[in-house]
Design a protein around this motif. Structure first.
Motif, PDB file in Angstrom:
ATOM      1  N   MET A   1       0.848  -1.202   0.000  1.00 22.61           N
ATOM      2  CA  MET A   1       0.000   0.000   0.000  1.00 22.61           C
ATOM      3  C   MET A   1       0.881   1.250   0.000  1.00 22.61           C
ATOM      4  N   LYS A   2       0.537   2.189  -0.869  1.00 22.05           N
ATOM      5  CA  LYS A   2       1.241   3.462  -0.890  1.00 22.05           C
ATOM      6  C   LYS A   2       0.600   4.394   0.141  1.00 22.05           C
ATOM      7  N   THR A   3       1.428   4.959   0.991  1.00 25.06           N
ATOM      8  CA  THR A   3       0.885   5.858   2.023  1.00 25.06           C
ATOM      9  C   THR A   3       1.587   7.212   1.949  1.00 25.06           C
ATOM     10  N   ALA A   4       0.960   8.206   2.562  1.00 21.86           N
ATOM     11  CA  ALA A   4       1.555   9.541   2.588  1.00 21.86           C
ATOM     12  C   ALA A   4       1.365  10.150   3.967  1.00 21.86           C
ATOM     13  N   VAL A   5       2.379  10.863   4.415  1.00 20.80           N
ATOM     14  CA  VAL A   5       2.291  11.616   5.670  1.00 20.80           C
ATOM     15  C   VAL A   5       2.432  13.089   5.308  1.00 20.80           C
ATOM     16  N   VAL A   6       1.471  13.884   5.739  1.00 23.55           N
ATOM     17  CA  VAL A   6       1.522  15.320   5.463  1.00 23.55           C
ATOM     18  C   VAL A   6       2.382  15.977   6.547  1.00 23.55           C
ATOM     19  N   VAL A   7       3.286  16.838   6.140  1.00 20.81           N
ATOM     20  CA  VAL A   7       4.180  17.498   7.100  1.00 20.81           C
ATOM     21  C   VAL A   7       3.946  19.004   7.070  1.00 20.81           C
ATOM     22  N   PHE A   8       3.655  19.552   8.231  1.00 21.17           N
ATOM     23  CA  PHE A   8       3.461  20.999   8.365  1.00 21.17           C
ATOM     24  C   PHE A   8       4.649  21.569   9.147  1.00 21.17           C
ATOM     25  N   PRO A   9       4.892  22.867   9.040  1.00 21.25           N
ATOM     26  CA  PRO A   9       5.887  23.445   9.941  1.00 21.25           C
ATOM     27  C   PRO A   9       5.377  23.281  11.373  1.00 21.25           C
ATOM     28  N   GLY A  10       6.155  22.611  12.200  1.00 25.35           N
ATOM     29  CA  GLY A  10       5.717  22.386  13.582  1.00 25.35           C
ATOM     30  C   GLY A  10       5.153  21.004  13.837  1.00 25.35           C
ATOM     31  N   SER A  11       5.001  20.196  12.782  1.00 31.11           N
ATOM     32  CA  SER A  11       4.626  18.786  13.008  1.00 31.11           C
ATOM     33  C   SER A  11       5.772  18.129  13.770  1.00 31.11           C
ATOM     34  N   ASN A  12       5.461  17.244  14.717  1.00 36.88           N
ATOM     35  CA  ASN A  12       6.554  16.547  15.393  1.00 36.88           C
ATOM     36  C   ASN A  12       6.291  15.043  15.555  1.00 36.88           C
ATOM     37  N   CYS A  13       5.166  14.559  15.039  1.00 32.49           N
ATOM     38  CA  CYS A  13       4.928  13.114  15.071  1.00 32.49           C
ATOM     39  C   CYS A  13       4.936  12.535  13.672  1.00 32.49           C
ATOM     40  N   ASP A  14       5.391  13.325  12.704  1.00 31.13           N
ATOM     41  CA  ASP A  14       5.415  12.858  11.321  1.00 31.13           C
ATOM     42  C   ASP A  14       6.361  11.674  11.166  1.00 31.13           C
ATOM     43  N   ARG A  15       7.497  11.723  11.891  1.00 27.89           N
ATOM     44  CA  ARG A  15       8.446  10.613  11.758  1.00 27.89           C
ATOM     45  C   ARG A  15       7.935   9.363  12.467  1.00 27.89           C
ATOM     46  N   ASP A  16       7.243   9.561  13.605  1.00 22.74           N
ATOM     47  CA  ASP A  16       6.666   8.403  14.304  1.00 22.74           C
ATOM     48  C   ASP A  16       5.667   7.696  13.387  1.00 22.74           C
ATOM     49  N   LEU A  17       4.844   8.482  12.724  1.00 16.26           N
ATOM     50  CA  LEU A  17       3.862   7.900  11.810  1.00 16.26           C
ATOM     51  C   LEU A  17       4.551   7.213  10.643  1.00 16.26           C
ATOM     52  N   ALA A  18       5.605   7.845  10.142  1.00 21.52           N
ATOM     53  CA  ALA A  18       6.325   7.272   9.002  1.00 21.52           C
ATOM     54  C   ALA A  18       6.919   5.917   9.383  1.00 21.52           C
ATOM     55  N   VAL A  19       7.495   5.833  10.586  1.00 20.60           N
ATOM     56  CA  VAL A  19       8.082   4.572  11.050  1.00 20.60           C
ATOM     57  C   VAL A  19       6.988   3.510  11.186  1.00 20.60           C
ATOM     58  N   ALA A  20       5.866   3.905  11.788  1.00 20.91           N
ATOM     59  CA  ALA A  20       4.760   2.952  11.977  1.00 20.91           C
ATOM     60  C   ALA A  20       4.266   2.443  10.624  1.00 20.91           C
ATOM     61  N   LEU A  21       4.087   3.352   9.678  1.00 17.91           N
ATOM     62  CA  LEU A  21       3.566   2.952   8.366  1.00 17.91           C
ATOM     63  C   LEU A  21       4.566   2.064   7.633  1.00 17.91           C
ATOM     64  N   GLU A  22       5.836   2.390   7.760  1.00 14.93           N
ATOM     65  CA  GLU A  22       6.845   1.571   7.075  1.00 14.93           C
ATOM     66  C   GLU A  22       6.901   0.168   7.690  1.00 14.93           C
ATOM     67  N   GLU A  23       6.807   0.101   9.017  1.00 10.46           N
ATOM     68  CA  GLU A  23       6.845  -1.207   9.678  1.00 10.46           C
ATOM     69  C   GLU A  23       5.674  -2.078   9.248  1.00 10.46           C
ATOM     70  N   VAL A  24       4.525  -1.460   9.120  1.00 10.41           N
ATOM     71  CA  VAL A  24       3.330  -2.250   8.820  1.00 10.41           C
ATOM     72  C   VAL A  24       3.196  -2.541   7.325  1.00 10.41           C
ATOM     73  N   THR A  25       3.534  -1.566   6.486  1.00  8.02           N
ATOM     74  CA  THR A  25       3.323  -1.773   5.039  1.00  8.02           C
ATOM     75  C   THR A  25       4.572  -2.293   4.334  1.00  8.02           C
TER      76      THR A  25
END
Lengths: 76, 221
Positions: B1-25
C-alpha cells in the motif's frame, strides 16, 4: 481602514480558561466575581474598498471557528 | 500500500507515523509538504500527524487546515481514500471541516501526557476492524487541546451512526461523552487524540496501536 474583530466563545461552550481566571480573581480576594470568559481581539488593517461580505468571509473562513465561536466586527 | 504523511511546519509526530507505516506496510511513506498541492497517485492512506503546526497560532490546527495541501487531502477524502488524523492531525481535520465538532483546551487546563485506557466503541470501521467492540486498549496521549466539543445533535448523530471509534475509559480532558476519536459520515476519515503510532512495538510498552494500521492494510492492500 482598521477593523477590530472580537472572537468570543458561544454561550454554553465551556471555557476552562475563563473558569481559571474567575477562580484566580476570587483567590486574590476580589469579591463578587461572577464569571469570566476569554476571547480574542484581532486588529486588521484592510483596504478601504473591503466590503462587508469580504470581511464576513474572512471571519467565517479563518478568524473564527463558528462551531464554537461568535465574532463581531467594529470599524475603528 | 502506498501511504503519505503530510508534514506541516511544527509537526513533530510525522516521523513516528512514518516509522509505523513503514513497519506495517513494508514501504516508506511519501512525506508531503504543507505547501505542496498534490498527493501521490494511488495513495491508499493519508496520515495527518501530531505536533504544533504553525505554533498553534490562532487555534490549534487552524492555519494548517487552510494550507495548500489540505485541498488535495479533502479531494482524496471525498474520493474515499482513508485519512487518519492523530492529535494535531485530528484538530486539523475538524478545522478543515472534514470532521464535525472542535477540540478545545483540556478541561483541567493541563497538558496531559500519559498512557490512557481507551474503549473501542465499534469494530465496524476500516480503522478498528482488527479490534473487538468494547475492547480496552492502552494508548498514549500528549495534548493540551483534546477536549472534544460538538452540539448535542451532532453528538447524538455520531453515536447513532456508529461514528465514535474510541472513547476514553477514564477522565482525561473533559471531552463530550468521553469521545477520543470520531469518523466522518462516509467512514473513511478518522480523527483521534491518542497516538496509535506510539504503540507499534513491544519496546513501546505495547502494540495496541499496530492493529489500527494492520486493519487498514488488509483493506486496501
Amino acid at each position: 481602514m482598521k477593523l477590530r474583530i472580537y472572537v468570543t466563545l458561544k454561550p454554553g461552550v465551556l471555557d476552562p480558561q475563563g473558569k481559571a481566571i474567575e477562580h484566580a480573581l476570587t483567590g486574590l480576594g476580589f469579591p463578587g466575581i461572577e464569571g469570566a470568559r476569554v476571547g480574542k481581539l484581532i486588529e486588521l488593517e484592510v483596504a478601504d474598498s473591503t466590503d462587508d461580505a469580504q470581511i464576513d468571509a474572512m471571519c467565517r473562513q479563518l478568524l473564527a471557528n463558528t462551531v464554537i465561536e461568535n465574532y463581531r466586527v467594529e470599524r475603528a | 500500500m502506498k501511504t503519505a504523511v503530510v508534514v506541516f511546519p511544527g509537526s513533530n509526530c510525522d516521523r513516528d507515523l512514518a516509522v509505523a507505516l513503514e513497519e506495517v506496510t513494508g514501504k516508506k511513506p511519501e512525506m508531503v509538504w504543507h505547501g505542496d498541492t498534490a498527493l501521490p497517485d494511488g495513495v491508499g492512506l493519508i496520515a495527518v500527524p501530531g505536533g504544533f503546526s504553525y505554533g498553534d497560532y490562532l487555534r490549534s490546527g487552524a492555519m494548517a487546515a487552510r494550507s495548500p495541501i489540505m485541498r488535495a487531502v479533502a479531494d482524496k477524502a471525498g474520493a474515499g481514500v482513508p485519512v487518519l488524523g492523530v492529535c494535531n492531525g485530528f484538530q486539523i481535520l475538524t478545522e478543515a471541516g472534514l470532521l464535525p465538532g472542535a477540540l478545545m483546551r483540556n478541561a483541567g487546563l493541563d497538558f496531559v501526557c500519559r498512557d490512557v485506557a481507551l474503549t473501542v466503541d465499534t469494530a465496524q470501521t476500516a480503522f478498528t476492524r482488527r479490534y473487538a467492540a468494547g475492547e480496552t486498549i492502552k494508548v498514549p496521549v500528549a495534548h493540551h487541546d483534546g477536549n472534544y466539543v460538538a452540539d448535542q445533535e451532532t453528538l447524538d448523530r455520531l453515536e447513532g451512526e456508529g461514528r465514535v471509534a474510541f472513547r476514553y475509559a477514564e477522565e482525561v480532558n473533559g471531552s463530550a461523552r468521553r469521545i477520543a476519536g470520531i469518523l466522518n459520515d462516509a467512514g473513511n476519515v478518522l480523527g483521534m487524540m491518542p497516538h496509535p503510532e506510539r504503540r507499534i512495538e513491544a519496546a513501546h510498552g505495547g502494540t495496541e496501536g499496530r492493529r489500527l494500521f494492520e486493519g487498514l492494510l488488509d483493506l486496501v492492500a
